[in-house]
Design an enzyme around this catalytic site. Structure first.
Site, PDB file in Angstrom:
ATOM      1  N   PHE A 136       3.506  10.573  11.091  1.00 56.20           N
ATOM      2  CA  PHE A 136       2.908   9.610  10.169  1.00 56.20           C
ATOM      3  C   PHE A 136       3.807   9.457   8.962  1.00 56.20           C
ATOM      4  O   PHE A 136       4.146  10.445   8.309  1.00 56.20           O
ATOM      5  CB  PHE A 136       1.499  10.020   9.724  1.00 56.20           C
ATOM      6  CG  PHE A 136       0.849   8.950   8.893  1.00 56.20           C
ATOM      7  CD1 PHE A 136       0.236   7.855   9.496  1.00 56.20           C
ATOM      8  CD2 PHE A 136       0.894   9.000   7.506  1.00 56.20           C
ATOM      9  CE1 PHE A 136      -0.329   6.841   8.730  1.00 56.20           C
ATOM     10  CE2 PHE A 136       0.337   7.984   6.742  1.00 56.20           C
ATOM     11  CZ  PHE A 136      -0.278   6.905   7.353  1.00 56.20           C
ATOM     12  N   ASP A 221      10.097  14.307   5.873  1.00 54.31           N
ATOM     13  CA  ASP A 221       8.952  13.730   5.180  1.00 54.31           C
ATOM     14  C   ASP A 221       8.058  14.890   4.747  1.00 54.31           C
ATOM     15  O   ASP A 221       7.335  15.465   5.555  1.00 54.31           O
ATOM     16  CB  ASP A 221       8.206  12.772   6.117  1.00 54.31           C
ATOM     17  CG  ASP A 221       6.992  12.138   5.443  1.00 54.31           C
ATOM     18  OD1 ASP A 221       6.562  12.631   4.375  1.00 54.31           O
ATOM     19  OD2 ASP A 221       6.458  11.155   5.996  1.00 54.31           O
ATOM     20  N   LYS A 250       1.828  12.401  -2.397  1.00 56.79           N
ATOM     21  CA  LYS A 250       0.542  13.108  -2.454  1.00 56.79           C
ATOM     22  C   LYS A 250       0.374  14.048  -3.653  1.00 56.79           C
ATOM     23  O   LYS A 250      -0.056  13.614  -4.702  1.00 56.79           O
ATOM     24  CB  LYS A 250       0.294  13.812  -1.115  1.00 56.79           C
ATOM     25  CG  LYS A 250      -0.027  12.799  -0.003  1.00 56.79           C
ATOM     26  CD  LYS A 250      -0.788  13.391   1.159  1.00 56.79           C
ATOM     27  CE  LYS A 250      -1.419  12.307   2.011  1.00 56.79           C
ATOM     28  NZ  LYS A 250      -0.541  11.748   3.041  1.00 56.79           N
TER      29      LYS A 250
HETATM   30  C1  LIG Z   1       0.059  10.436   3.473  1.00 56.21           C
HETATM   31  C2  LIG Z   1       1.397  10.453   4.089  1.00 56.21           C
HETATM   32  C3  LIG Z   1       2.284   9.371   3.952  1.00 56.21           C
HETATM   33  C4  LIG Z   1       1.879   8.087   3.266  1.00 56.21           C
HETATM   34  O1  LIG Z   1       1.648   8.266   1.918  1.00 56.21           O
HETATM   35  P1  LIG Z   1       0.929   7.073   1.076  1.00 56.21           P
HETATM   36  O2  LIG Z   1       0.960   7.603  -0.330  1.00 56.21           O
HETATM   37  O3  LIG Z   1      -0.442   6.901   1.623  1.00 56.21           O
HETATM   38  O4  LIG Z   1       1.763   5.872   1.253  1.00 56.21           O
HETATM   39  C5  LIG Z   1       3.542   9.493   4.488  1.00 56.21           C
HETATM   40  N1  LIG Z   1       3.920  10.601   5.140  1.00 56.21           N
HETATM   41  C6  LIG Z   1       3.106  11.658   5.301  1.00 56.21           C
HETATM   42  C7  LIG Z   1       3.596  12.873   6.014  1.00 56.21           C
HETATM   43  C8  LIG Z   1       1.808  11.612   4.791  1.00 56.21           C
HETATM   44  O5  LIG Z   1       0.978  12.647   4.980  1.00 56.21           O
END
Ligand SMILES: *Cc1c(COP(=O)(O)O)cnc(C)c1O
Length: 402
Positions: A136, A221, A250
């Site tokens: 994700f 990420d 986050k």
């Molecule tokens: C939540 C998340 C995102 C997206 O972040 P947003 O602030 O909602 O755009 C991207 N990568 C990972 C691993 C996430 O958990």
């Protein structure tokens, strides 16, 4: 406007139904939140992986309040006092290069994608990004394409060009997805939305080796796994693997929205004036929040607490798992944990919520826990009680149904 308006009705009338929320939360403190009726919940989701220092930490509240009264925003056409200070804190804890600030996880990954393309342009026109199935990375067009899940992409075709997919924890799959047009591999050290699946040590070490052999960048990420979530500052630090850049968001602002990328020194000056920008990236206000978050994690020993409470919570979850056939295992790292079921986990999530614990069904069968890193032994014990109760209740319901 009146105080007794029905918030749920208002929401249904005026807010697009991209979520299906159900509690009206009005107040938070530390590990706890309260709804409109005054009911208390243990927030074992930390918002959604955001409140690593807990709800309304006094130091974050004070930093935001003081900075808001002094200077909220200046254009990035000017220096501000907080941005380079926060950049130094992040860089010195990770990759030694430089930061770019933005406002969300999707934007941070978007910045990584742009960085890879700019870097690859002079290297034989490399532009493709290899990402993992079940990953994700966000909801913008580029990052939903990077996200290796059809359900996130469906309906938004045609998707941008330049993304190929490989299997997570399968080095051969990544190797065969790389070609002479590949600029970077993007991976979560612990897949979050995909069901809390940590990378294996062999996979992460192997990725670094393969990327070096192929002349390809390696990006992590760390949007969910960063800022102490796993018991280290960043998830990749559990592995024999140093990426070329990471994405953060986050928990970075302790509830104040912000994102960032941090690079190695080799990539520190790929972006030049005019290549990338963000109106709200790295405002004095956001960076004041970020500095307070890092101060709290440091001064309150939260990395150590995440490791200790993670071990305790995990042991308790294992014990509950051993009592129920429908729980097939526990996985995760530090305070990023999931209970894995042999069936959808949504009903258990709902039972727990009714009993005062917030968690989230993720992937197909995982129930995800991301408690604030400030949890103590009593919080963990209370959460385990609710989880044990909820599993017992779930077992009875399932027995009746079958
Ligand atoms: C939540 C998340 C995102 C997206 O972040 P947003 O602030 O909602 O755009 C991207 N990568 C990972 C691993 C996430 O958990």
């Amino acid at each position: 406007m009146s105080g007794d308006e029905n918030i749920v009705e208002l929401h249904r009338r005026y807010v697009m139904p991209t979520y299906s929320p159900d509690l009206v939360l009005v107040r938070g403190k530390g590990v706890r939140v309260w709804d409109q009726e005054g009911r208390e919940y243990l927030d074992f989701l930390a918002g959604i992986g955001v409140l690593n220092v807990g709800h309304c930490h006094p130091r974050v509240v004070a930093a935001v309040g003081n900075q808001a009264a002094k200077l909220m925003h200046v254009s990035n056409l000017y220096y501000n006092e907080n941005q380079p200070r926060l950049a130094r804190e992040l860089v010195e804890r990770s990759l030694g290069g430089k930061c770019f600030f933005c406002n969300s996880g999707a934007e941070a990954n978007e910045a990584l994608i742009k960085l890879a393309r700019l870097w690859g342009k002079d290297r034989g026109g490399r532009y493709r990004i290899v990402t993992m199935r079940n990953s994700f990375h966000g909801r913008t067009l580029a990052t939903l394409t990077a996200t290796g899940q059809e359900k996130v992409q469906k309906g938004f075709e045609p998707l941008p060009d330049g993304f190929t997919y490989a299997d997570f924890n399968d080095l051969e799959s990544v190797r065969s997805a790389i070609d002479d047009r590949t600029a970077a591999v993007l991976v979560e050290s612990v897949q979050g939305e995909g069901g809390v699946v940590p990378a294996t040590p062999e996979f992460m070490a192997g990725l670094r080796r393969v990327c070096d052999q192929e002349g390809v960048l390696l990006f992590c990420d760390e949007v969910q796994s960063g800022m102490g979530r796993t018991g280290k500052w960043f998830g990749y630090q559990h592995y024999d693997c140093i990426p070329d850049a990471i994405a953060l968001a986050k928990a970075l602002g302790g509830g104040f929205p912000m994102g960032a990328i941090v690079t190695s020194s080799a990539l520190a000056d790929v972006f030049q004036p005019g290549n990338h920008a963000s109106t709200f990236g790295g405002t004095p206000l956001a960076c004041a929040a970020g500095l307070a978050v890092i101060g709290v994690i440091e001064d309150e020993g939260l990395l150590d607490n995440a490791r200790r409470m993670g071990t305790k919570f995990r042991a308790g979850l294992e014990e509950i798992a051993s009592r129920h056939e429908f729980v097939t295992g526990i996985r995760g790292l530090g305070l990023m944990l999931a209970m894995v079921f042999d069936r959808p986990a949504k009903d258990v999530e709902i039972i727990m919520r009714r009993k005062g614990l917030l968690a989230l069904a993720t992937g197909k069968t995982a129930l995800r826990f991301l408690p604030p890193l400030v949890v103590d032994e009593d919080d963990v014990a209370r959460a385990l009680e609710i989880i044990a109760d909820s599993c017992r209740e779930f077992a009875q319901i399932e027995k009746r149904v079958s």
